[in-house]
Structure formats: structure tokens, C-alpha cells
Design an enzyme around this catalytic site. Sequence first.
Site, PDB file in Angstrom:
ATOM      1  N   ALA A  98    -120.595  41.690 -61.857  1.00 29.09           N
ATOM      2  CA  ALA A  98    -119.609  40.977 -61.047  1.00 29.09           C
ATOM      3  C   ALA A  98    -118.301  41.737 -61.087  1.00 29.09           C
ATOM      4  CB  ALA A  98    -119.382  39.566 -61.611  1.00 29.09           C
ATOM      5  N   THR A 145    -118.945  31.161 -65.133  1.00 34.40           N
ATOM      6  CA  THR A 145    -117.691  31.021 -65.879  1.00 34.40           C
ATOM      7  C   THR A 145    -117.146  29.602 -65.786  1.00 34.40           C
ATOM      8  OG1 THR A 145    -115.360  31.656 -65.736  1.00 34.40           O
ATOM      9  CG2 THR A 145    -116.630  31.976 -63.759  1.00 34.40           C
ATOM     10  N   ASP A 146    -116.367  29.216 -66.782  1.00 37.11           N
ATOM     11  CA  ASP A 146    -115.733  27.880 -66.738  1.00 37.11           C
ATOM     12  C   ASP A 146    -114.727  27.778 -65.593  1.00 37.11           C
ATOM     13  OD1 ASP A 146    -113.757  29.547 -67.801  1.00 37.11           O
ATOM     14  OD2 ASP A 146    -113.392  28.340 -69.586  1.00 37.11           O
ATOM     15  N   GLU A 147    -114.319  28.929 -65.042  1.00 31.38           N
ATOM     16  CA  GLU A 147    -113.280  28.902 -64.005  1.00 31.38           C
ATOM     17  C   GLU A 147    -113.764  28.226 -62.719  1.00 31.38           C
ATOM     18  OE1 GLU A 147    -110.896  32.444 -63.714  1.00 31.38           O
ATOM     19  OE2 GLU A 147    -111.472  33.050 -65.728  1.00 31.38           O
ATOM     20  N   TYR A 171    -111.664  34.950 -57.326  1.00 30.20           N
ATOM     21  CA  TYR A 171    -112.705  35.251 -58.313  1.00 30.20           C
ATOM     22  C   TYR A 171    -113.585  34.026 -58.559  1.00 30.20           C
ATOM     23  CZ  TYR A 171    -114.777  35.550 -63.016  1.00 30.20           C
ATOM     24  OH  TYR A 171    -115.645  35.501 -64.076  1.00 30.20           O
ATOM     25  N   SER A 172    -112.951  32.901 -58.912  1.00 25.89           N
ATOM     26  CA  SER A 172    -113.764  31.731 -59.263  1.00 25.89           C
ATOM     27  C   SER A 172    -114.460  31.152 -58.029  1.00 25.89           C
ATOM     28  CB  SER A 172    -112.933  30.680 -59.993  1.00 25.89           C
ATOM     29  OG  SER A 172    -111.782  30.342 -59.267  1.00 25.89           O
ATOM     30  N   LYS A 175    -117.582  33.231 -57.691  1.00 24.99           N
ATOM     31  CA  LYS A 175    -118.579  32.874 -58.714  1.00 24.99           C
ATOM     32  C   LYS A 175    -119.204  31.509 -58.366  1.00 24.99           C
ATOM     33  CE  LYS A 175    -119.533  34.642 -62.163  1.00 24.99           C
ATOM     34  NZ  LYS A 175    -120.521  35.696 -62.525  1.00 24.99           N
ATOM     35  N   ASN A 200    -113.402  31.893 -71.962  1.00 26.50           N
ATOM     36  CA  ASN A 200    -112.896  33.275 -72.117  1.00 26.50           C
ATOM     37  C   ASN A 200    -113.522  33.976 -73.316  1.00 26.50           C
ATOM     38  OD1 ASN A 200    -110.938  32.478 -70.183  1.00 26.50           O
ATOM     39  ND2 ASN A 200    -109.531  33.962 -71.075  1.00 26.50           N
ATOM     40  N   PRO A 226     -96.492  41.774 -71.590  1.00 25.55           N
ATOM     41  CA  PRO A 226     -96.128  40.937 -70.424  1.00 25.55           C
ATOM     42  C   PRO A 226     -96.874  39.600 -70.438  1.00 25.55           C
ATOM     43  CG  PRO A 226     -97.612  42.722 -69.780  1.00 25.55           C
ATOM     44  CD  PRO A 226     -97.406  42.863 -71.252  1.00 25.55           C
ATOM     45  N   ARG A 235    -106.345  28.577 -72.773  1.00 27.18           N
ATOM     46  CA  ARG A 235    -107.698  29.104 -72.593  1.00 27.18           C
ATOM     47  C   ARG A 235    -108.507  28.776 -73.847  1.00 27.18           C
ATOM     48  NH1 ARG A 235    -105.900  28.948 -68.285  1.00 27.18           N
ATOM     49  NH2 ARG A 235    -105.607  30.603 -66.757  1.00 27.18           N
ATOM     50  N   ARG A 302     -98.716  34.443 -62.454  1.00 32.47           N
ATOM     51  CA  ARG A 302     -99.780  34.789 -61.498  1.00 32.47           C
ATOM     52  C   ARG A 302     -99.826  33.736 -60.399  1.00 32.47           C
ATOM     53  NH1 ARG A 302    -105.344  34.636 -64.550  1.00 32.47           N
ATOM     54  NH2 ARG A 302    -105.268  36.885 -64.681  1.00 32.47           N
TER      55      ARG A 302
HETATM   56  N1  LIG Z   1    -115.214  38.104 -69.694  1.00 31.90           N
HETATM   57  C1  LIG Z   1    -115.213  36.769 -69.774  1.00 31.90           C
HETATM   58  O1  LIG Z   1    -114.373  36.185 -70.464  1.00 31.90           O
HETATM   59  C2  LIG Z   1    -116.254  35.962 -69.047  1.00 31.90           C
HETATM   60  C3  LIG Z   1    -116.362  34.595 -69.325  1.00 31.90           C
HETATM   61  C4  LIG Z   1    -117.350  33.848 -68.669  1.00 31.90           C
HETATM   62  C5  LIG Z   1    -118.202  34.455 -67.765  1.00 31.90           C
HETATM   63  N2  LIG Z   1    -118.058  35.786 -67.503  1.00 31.90           N
HETATM   64  C6  LIG Z   1    -119.003  36.395 -66.553  1.00 31.90           C
HETATM   65  O2  LIG Z   1    -119.791  37.320 -67.292  1.00 31.90           O
HETATM   66  C7  LIG Z   1    -120.125  38.431 -66.478  1.00 31.90           C
HETATM   67  C8  LIG Z   1    -119.710  39.717 -67.154  1.00 31.90           C
HETATM   68  O3  LIG Z   1    -118.308  39.680 -67.401  1.00 31.90           O
HETATM   69  P1  LIG Z   1    -117.582  40.917 -68.097  1.00 31.90           P
HETATM   70  O4  LIG Z   1    -116.300  40.428 -68.630  1.00 31.90           O
HETATM   71  O5  LIG Z   1    -118.543  41.614 -68.995  1.00 31.90           O
HETATM   72  O6  LIG Z   1    -117.303  41.832 -66.819  1.00 31.90           O
HETATM   73  P2  LIG Z   1    -116.967  43.389 -66.731  1.00 31.90           P
HETATM   74  O7  LIG Z   1    -116.011  43.508 -65.596  1.00 31.90           O
HETATM   75  O8  LIG Z   1    -116.580  43.934 -68.056  1.00 31.90           O
HETATM   76  O9  LIG Z   1    -118.359  44.074 -66.341  1.00 31.90           O
HETATM   77  C9  LIG Z   1    -118.932  43.941 -65.065  1.00 31.90           C
HETATM   78  C10 LIG Z   1    -120.022  44.994 -64.932  1.00 31.90           C
HETATM   79  O10 LIG Z   1    -120.632  44.812 -63.651  1.00 31.90           O
HETATM   80  C11 LIG Z   1    -120.765  46.088 -63.022  1.00 31.90           C
HETATM   81  N3  LIG Z   1    -120.708  45.882 -61.570  1.00 31.90           N
HETATM   82  C12 LIG Z   1    -119.634  45.521 -60.816  1.00 31.90           C
HETATM   83  N4  LIG Z   1    -119.971  45.500 -59.509  1.00 31.90           N
HETATM   84  C13 LIG Z   1    -121.295  45.839 -59.433  1.00 31.90           C
HETATM   85  C14 LIG Z   1    -122.220  45.968 -58.368  1.00 31.90           C
HETATM   86  N5  LIG Z   1    -121.853  45.764 -57.093  1.00 31.90           N
HETATM   87  N6  LIG Z   1    -123.502  46.306 -58.659  1.00 31.90           N
HETATM   88  C15 LIG Z   1    -123.884  46.511 -59.945  1.00 31.90           C
HETATM   89  N7  LIG Z   1    -123.042  46.436 -60.991  1.00 31.90           N
HETATM   90  C16 LIG Z   1    -121.760  46.081 -60.751  1.00 31.90           C
HETATM   91  C17 LIG Z   1    -119.580  46.896 -63.529  1.00 31.90           C
HETATM   92  O11 LIG Z   1    -119.826  48.292 -63.396  1.00 31.90           O
HETATM   93  C18 LIG Z   1    -119.497  46.440 -64.982  1.00 31.90           C
HETATM   94  O12 LIG Z   1    -120.330  47.212 -65.811  1.00 31.90           O
HETATM   95  C19 LIG Z   1    -119.438  38.203 -65.124  1.00 31.90           C
HETATM   96  O13 LIG Z   1    -120.390  37.690 -64.234  1.00 31.90           O
HETATM   97  C20 LIG Z   1    -118.360  37.185 -65.433  1.00 31.90           C
HETATM   98  O14 LIG Z   1    -118.098  36.380 -64.311  1.00 31.90           O
HETATM   99  C21 LIG Z   1    -117.109  36.556 -68.126  1.00 31.90           C
END
Ligand SMILES: NC(=O)c1ccc[n+]([C@@H]2O[C@H](COP(=O)([O-])OP(=O)(O)OC[C@H]3O[C@@H](n4cnc5c(N)ncnc54)[C@H](O)[C@@H]3O)[C@@H](O)[C@H]2O)c1
Length: 369
Positions: A98, A145-147, A171-172, A175, A200, A226, A235, A302
Site C-alpha cells: 500500500a 488500519t484503525d484509520e 489514505y484512510s 484503505k 500505529n 516538528p 495514537r 496537518r
Molecule cells: N505502519 C502502520 O502503523 C500501520 C498500521 C496499521 C496498518 N498498516 C497497514 O499495513 C500495511 C503495511 O504498512 P507499512 O507501514 O509496512 O507500509 P510501508 O510503506 O513501509 O510498505 C509498503 C510496501 O508496499 C510496497 N508497495 C507500494 N506500492 C506497491 C504496488 N503498487 N505494488 C506492490 N508493492 C507496492 C512498497 O514498495 C513497500 O515495500 C499497509 O497496508 C498499511 O495500510 C500500517
Amino acid sequence: MLRSETMERKQKETCKSILITGGAGFIGSHLVKYLVRQHPDMQVACLDALTYAGNVANLGDVWEESSFHFVVGDVTDFKTIKEILSLYQVEGIIHLAAESHVDRSIVDPFLFARTNVMGTLTLLEAFREHLATTNRKGRFYQVSTDEVYGSLASEESPFVESTPYAPRSPYSAAKASADHFVRAYHETYGMDVVLSSCSNNFGPNQFPEKLLPLFIQNILHRRALPVYGKGENVRDWLYVENHVEAIEKVFFAGRSGETYNIGGHNEWRNIDLIHLLIEIVDEKLGRPKGASLSLISFVQDRLGHDLRYAIDPSKIRQELGWTPHYPFREALEDTVDWYLGHPEWLEDIFTGNYRKQNEAVRKKNNFIA
Ligand SMILES: NC(=O)c1ccc[n+]([C@@H]2O[C@H](COP(=O)([O-])OP(=O)(O)OC[C@H]3O[C@@H](n4cnc5c(N)ncnc54)[C@H](O)[C@@H]3O)[C@@H](O)[C@H]2O)c1
């Protein structure tokens, strides 16, 4: 034996090949390393487009494992996905790929719709065709995500799984839209799906645009910290390894069609978390207590900044027996140690060197459908 334990055992025995999307990102790379370690008999294929957020170095030693396969590809590329599903005889997908940064979604919402919505729909449809033509059963897991639940007022109860969706950022919204498609595939085509909504995350290998790795760096180099608005946004923080263990539980033992909220009852106002972080980093750097407090700099808030997210994780605890294994304070200390102990990982990102490593893998592994 609990129903969920029986199901978990059965699923673990039957699922021999899994596809993880977004496995070179923050959470995905922790999940891949964990699954390869825990399930040596399972083939783990990873699909990642290696955007700015993907980093092949995140995968560490897993590159040596024969059960691990890496494909550079895009989740919106139907043909490539079909080929991968067939090549690795995939029986389950855990979908994490994502665009994940809210600030970027405000600048480029189309990209978020493309990756997060169309990417999810493309995967669902490719998986549906794959299961139908190979006469297999398979599970699709949407990591959300919780968002998607929107923003809570300070006195409101935490989000439960039945909380109505009310996303407030591009973003949310993207999702949330993807989650609706996943549920639609369950209702319309009977696809076996599970979803989870997590709070988070923090931990090693998080791209340093996110609060914790950015602020650890800035404290180290005595740069400004910042803080949006007055730092009063709340969060609910969870260590990434706790999330990974929850994902394993939901994938193997979750009930089909269900959503599980994942969180650790760990709400922090941003400003309080930043104070704690400063205390830990200063102590580790041998600086006097509070030395870096003056680095805090309040900046314009933001757009549409959600006030508060908080998760009620009762369902996953009661049904699947998951609770966070790693305590928050220890995990935060370990995270700080990791960033301070891996300057080369951060340096490669700041200099752009990690992109060269990604390109080298892309040249070798690009999948020709
Ligand atoms: N980070 C958080 O706090 C959090 C919390 C809840 C849910 N999430 C969800 O967990 C998932 C992973 O989050 P994260 O923080 O590891 O994200 P991240 O941004 O670190 O990693 C995303 C990965 O997806 C790959 N990617 C992006 N676009 C792509 C595409 N079109 N095709 C294939 N690969 C692609 C990127 O190269 C990257 O490796 C997401 O779906 C996010 O919504 C994240």
C-alpha cells in the site's frame, strides 16, 4: 482444544504456499522474516514494487532461505499476479502492499486510489480466477488500519469491529474502499477472507518519514522535532512484532469473513510520547536528562488531522487468544537501540543508496509474465 486452535492447526497443515504483498516495506518485511522462521515447510513468495518505501535490505538473512521467493512487481498488474499465483501454487495471500503515509496521500490522492484500491481489487480478482481454474481453496487476508474508523473524541470508547467506517484522509478513504471490496468478494463470490485493523506500529526498519524513526534521528543530530499543532493528537502504539504475531493468528485461525481489531491498549498523546522518546534517547546518548527538549518545534497542523485513534482488541484476545507479547517500554527501548545501532541503514536511505540496491534486485528478479 479451542475451536480456534483446531482451525489454526488445520490451516497450518494445509497452507503450503503463501504470497505476501509489500514484503520489502516496514511491517511486511517483519512478517516475511517471522513466517519463514516459523513455517519452514511453507513457501513464502513476496511481491513488492519497490517504491520509495520498499527496501530490500529490510529482508536481511531471509534472502538465503530456499523457501523464500522475491518478485518485483506491481499489485495493479493483473497478468503478473496471475503468473505468480500459478508459478508458486499460492493458497493464501496476506496483502500489505500500500501507499501508507497520510501526508503523501494529501499531496497525491490518485496514487493512493490506484495502489490501495485498484491494487486490492486486482489481487482479489486474480486470486478468484486462480482458485477457480486450479480448483483450490485459499484465503485472502487484508491488512487494514484503525484509520478507516475515522477520529474519536477524547471521551469516546475505542473502536470495535462494528464501529462504522468514517475515513477522513485520502489514505484512510483508500484503505476503507479496499476493505469494502474484500468483504464484497466474501459475500458475492464466497471467497474466504479475513481482515484486521491495527493501530500505529513502531519498530526497526520503518521508513524515516514516520514519527519515531524521524525523531530518533533528529534527536541524535540535534535537529528540530516538528510536532503538528500542539501535539495533542492521540495514537495507540503497538510494536511491529506484536502485530506480526497477531497477523499469523488471524491468517491461520480467524473466522472467514471476520475482521479483528489489533491493538495494545496503549494510547499516547503525541507530545507525551515525544517526551518519553527524548528521555530514552538522551539517556542512551549519555546526555543530561531533558537535554533535547528544546528541539521540540510546534508546526502548522496537518490538514484534517484526526484527533484520536484507539483500538479495543477484545475480540482477537477472546477468540484467538492473542495479546501483545512484547511490553511497550522494552520494545521502545529496543527500537531506539536498533536505530542508534544501524546508522548505515538510515544513511543508505538518506543518501539514496538503498535505491541502487533495490535496482540491482529489480534487474535480477523482475518478473516477466
Ligand atoms: N505502519 C502502520 O502503523 C500501520 C498500521 C496499521 C496498518 N498498516 C497497514 O499495513 C500495511 C503495511 O504498512 P507499512 O507501514 O509496512 O507500509 P510501508 O510503506 O513501509 O510498505 C509498503 C510496501 O508496499 C510496497 N508497495 C507500494 N506500492 C506497491 C504496488 N503498487 N505494488 C506492490 N508493492 C507496492 C512498497 O514498495 C513497500 O515495500 C499497509 O497496508 C498499511 O495500510 C500500517
